[in-house]
Structures are given as C-alpha cells and as structure tokens.
Design a protein around this motif. Sequence first.
Motif, mmCIF file in Angstrom:
data_model
loop_
_atom_site.group_PDB
_atom_site.id
_atom_site.type_symbol
_atom_site.label_atom_id
_atom_site.label_comp_id
_atom_site.label_asym_id
_atom_site.label_seq_id
_atom_site.Cartn_x
_atom_site.Cartn_y
_atom_site.Cartn_z
ATOM 1 N N THR A 1 0.040 2.375 -0.051
ATOM 2 C CA THR A 1 0.483 3.397 -0.993
ATOM 3 C C THR A 1 0.673 2.761 -2.370
ATOM 4 O O THR A 1 1.630 3.035 -3.060
ATOM 5 C CB THR A 1 1.804 4.058 -0.556
ATOM 6 O OG1 THR A 1 2.787 3.028 -0.390
ATOM 7 C CG2 THR A 1 1.656 4.836 0.715
ATOM 8 N N LEU A 2 -0.228 1.898 -2.752
ATOM 9 C CA LEU A 2 -0.149 1.281 -4.079
ATOM 10 C C LEU A 2 -0.126 2.375 -5.141
ATOM 11 O O LEU A 2 -0.817 3.381 -5.017
ATOM 12 C CB LEU A 2 -1.354 0.358 -4.299
ATOM 13 C CG LEU A 2 -1.276 -1.023 -3.631
ATOM 14 C CD1 LEU A 2 -2.593 -1.764 -3.829
ATOM 15 C CD2 LEU A 2 -0.133 -1.845 -4.179
ATOM 16 N N ILE B 1 -1.041 -1.139 -13.910
ATOM 17 C CA ILE B 1 0.017 -2.089 -14.277
ATOM 18 C C ILE B 1 1.059 -2.145 -13.156
ATOM 19 O O ILE B 1 1.508 -3.218 -12.743
ATOM 20 C CB ILE B 1 0.715 -1.673 -15.595
ATOM 21 C CG1 ILE B 1 -0.268 -1.599 -16.758
ATOM 22 C CG2 ILE B 1 1.870 -2.625 -15.924
ATOM 23 C CD1 ILE B 1 -0.761 -2.918 -17.259
ATOM 24 N N ALA B 2 1.426 -0.976 -12.643
ATOM 25 C CA ALA B 2 2.395 -0.920 -11.541
ATOM 26 C C ALA B 2 1.818 -1.586 -10.296
ATOM 27 O O ALA B 2 2.534 -2.271 -9.557
ATOM 28 C CB ALA B 2 2.785 0.532 -11.252
ATOM 29 N N ARG B 3 0.502 -1.424 -10.065
ATOM 30 C CA ARG B 3 -0.126 -2.087 -8.909
ATOM 31 C C ARG B 3 -0.045 -3.596 -9.071
ATOM 32 O O ARG B 3 0.281 -4.323 -8.133
ATOM 33 C CB ARG B 3 -1.607 -1.679 -8.793
ATOM 34 C CG ARG B 3 -1.810 -0.277 -8.280
ATOM 35 C CD ARG B 3 -3.067 -0.147 -7.431
ATOM 36 N NE ARG B 3 -4.313 -0.360 -8.128
ATOM 37 C CZ ARG B 3 -4.872 0.470 -8.995
ATOM 38 N NH1 ARG B 3 -4.257 1.584 -9.313
ATOM 39 N NH2 ARG B 3 -6.034 0.205 -9.551
ATOM 40 N N PHE B 4 -0.354 -4.070 -10.258
ATOM 41 C CA PHE B 4 -0.266 -5.503 -10.540
ATOM 42 C C PHE B 4 1.131 -6.014 -10.203
ATOM 43 O O PHE B 4 1.298 -7.036 -9.527
ATOM 44 C CB PHE B 4 -0.579 -5.759 -12.021
ATOM 45 C CG PHE B 4 -0.513 -7.206 -12.418
ATOM 46 C CD1 PHE B 4 -1.643 -8.006 -12.402
ATOM 47 C CD2 PHE B 4 0.686 -7.783 -12.813
ATOM 48 C CE1 PHE B 4 -1.576 -9.341 -12.763
ATOM 49 C CE2 PHE B 4 0.760 -9.116 -13.172
ATOM 50 C CZ PHE B 4 -0.379 -9.892 -13.143
ATOM 51 N N PRO C 1 -7.807 -2.083 -5.634
ATOM 52 C CA PRO C 1 -8.032 -0.633 -5.616
ATOM 53 C C PRO C 1 -6.935 0.095 -4.857
ATOM 54 O O PRO C 1 -6.321 -0.459 -3.952
ATOM 55 C CB PRO C 1 -9.381 -0.483 -4.904
ATOM 56 C CG PRO C 1 -9.534 -1.731 -4.100
ATOM 57 C CD PRO C 1 -8.812 -2.809 -4.852
ATOM 58 N N VAL C 2 -6.660 1.333 -5.241
ATOM 59 C CA VAL C 2 -5.751 2.196 -4.491
ATOM 60 C C VAL C 2 -6.448 2.555 -3.184
ATOM 61 O O VAL C 2 -7.574 3.036 -3.201
ATOM 62 C CB VAL C 2 -5.443 3.499 -5.270
ATOM 63 C CG1 VAL C 2 -4.463 4.352 -4.503
ATOM 64 C CG2 VAL C 2 -4.888 3.170 -6.640
ATOM 65 N N ARG C 3 -5.778 2.265 -2.065
ATOM 66 C CA ARG C 3 -6.441 2.535 -0.785
ATOM 67 C C ARG C 3 -6.138 3.928 -0.286
ATOM 68 O O ARG C 3 -5.148 4.508 -0.674
ATOM 69 C CB ARG C 3 -5.993 1.507 0.266
ATOM 70 C CG ARG C 3 -6.935 0.316 0.253
ATOM 71 C CD ARG C 3 -6.366 -0.837 1.032
ATOM 72 N NE ARG C 3 -5.666 -1.741 0.133
ATOM 73 C CZ ARG C 3 -5.215 -2.953 0.497
ATOM 74 N NH1 ARG C 3 -5.398 -3.366 1.719
ATOM 75 N NH2 ARG C 3 -4.594 -3.721 -0.370
#
Lengths: 108, 108
Positions: free
Chosen positions: A7-8, A13-16, B106-108
């Motif tokens: 649930t990235l 930027i938030a994913r990083f 990547p967003v999964r």
Amino acid sequence: MSEPDHTLPECPIARFLTVLEGPWATLVVRELLMGPRRFTELRAALPGISPKTLSARLKGLERTGLLTRTPYAEVPPRVEYELTEAGYRLQTVFTAMAEWAERDLPVR
Amino acid sequence: MSEPDHTLPECPIARFLTVLEGPWATLVVRELLMGPRRFTELRAALPGISPKTLSARLKGLERTGLLTRTPYAEVPPRVEYELTEAGYRLQTVFTAMAEWAERDLPVR
C-alpha cells in the motif's frame, strides 16, 4: 508513514520516505553505494548504530528490493550485502542531497 | 543524529538528514515548494500530522534557515510560511527522489 509495501503511497516523495525510513536506512545505503559490505564492516562505518537496528534496516531494504544478502559457505561464515541495480540508482538522489548540503548547509 | 546546528556532521548526507529529520519535515518542504502556505493549509495538506508536530517541524526548518515565518496584522491574524532561497533549492533533491521512486518503487 509505516504502511507495508503493497500500500505504498501515491506520492513518489512519500514512497521514497516510506522505504528509506529514518536516518539509518539512508546511511546504510550511503555505505553500500561504495560497494558490497559485510555486517561487521557496516557496523564499524556507522558509529552509534545498534546491531538490532542495522539488522532491521538491512532486512527492510532487502524486502523492498534495494539490496541482496549473499551468504558464503566459509569458516567463519561470511555474509555480504550489496545494492541491487535499483539500489545503486539511488546515487543520483544522494548526489543531489550532498550537493545541496555542501552549498546550503555549511558546517559551522 | 540529534546534534544541534553548530555541530552538524562532516558528511553532507548526514547533515541533510539532521535537518530534514523524519518524514514530516520532508513532506512539509514538499508542500512549501509549491509556494507560501498558512499553518491551516499545511495541516489540511498533510493528513495525520498533529498540530504539535507541524509546529515543531516549522520551527526547526526556520531555525536552520530553510523557511521564513511572516505574521500579517489582520483579523483574524494570518501567518505565512515560505521557503528561503536555500529551501527552494531543495527542489533538485526532491526531483531526484521522485524520479527514482517513479522508476524503482512502483505502487503495487
């Protein structure tokens, strides 16, 4: 900020930040950008990190596909950590961080 | 990692992390890169941040010279936060973070 990988967040930027959580993960990557390292080498390069924290950060980075863990059948046993291609591509981010800090955040 | 400004670490990556401590400081800067914002606007843009944490991060970034705080003598009183030139130069770091995450996370 502590969501699991599946649930990235949408924002890159938030994913990083979700993956490079906290200062230690970033400093571990900084070390590994110089090449493969053993656990004891990483500990020596990062004064103040506890073995538990280092172990947790390495597991997290492995889970996200940023590094690989290779055990060698030697005596004593040896385990090497190495960035994947995606991990090595973090170099551009670290270069940008360092250039900004060199210019705008001088050591006083 | 929690040293005060006058003992910033030698390593520029560590300096970057000392100033942009934790995910919220980075996300506050991300918002301000789009232009000046009021406290309430920042809160609305960052779901989950507590007023106390937002206030602490804004004070920290002001102390490090990354943003300015401008109170306007209006009724009701209005306070605007805006990045300094050094703060706006963080754009290059954020662009590098976002490009890396778009490709390698990547967003999964």
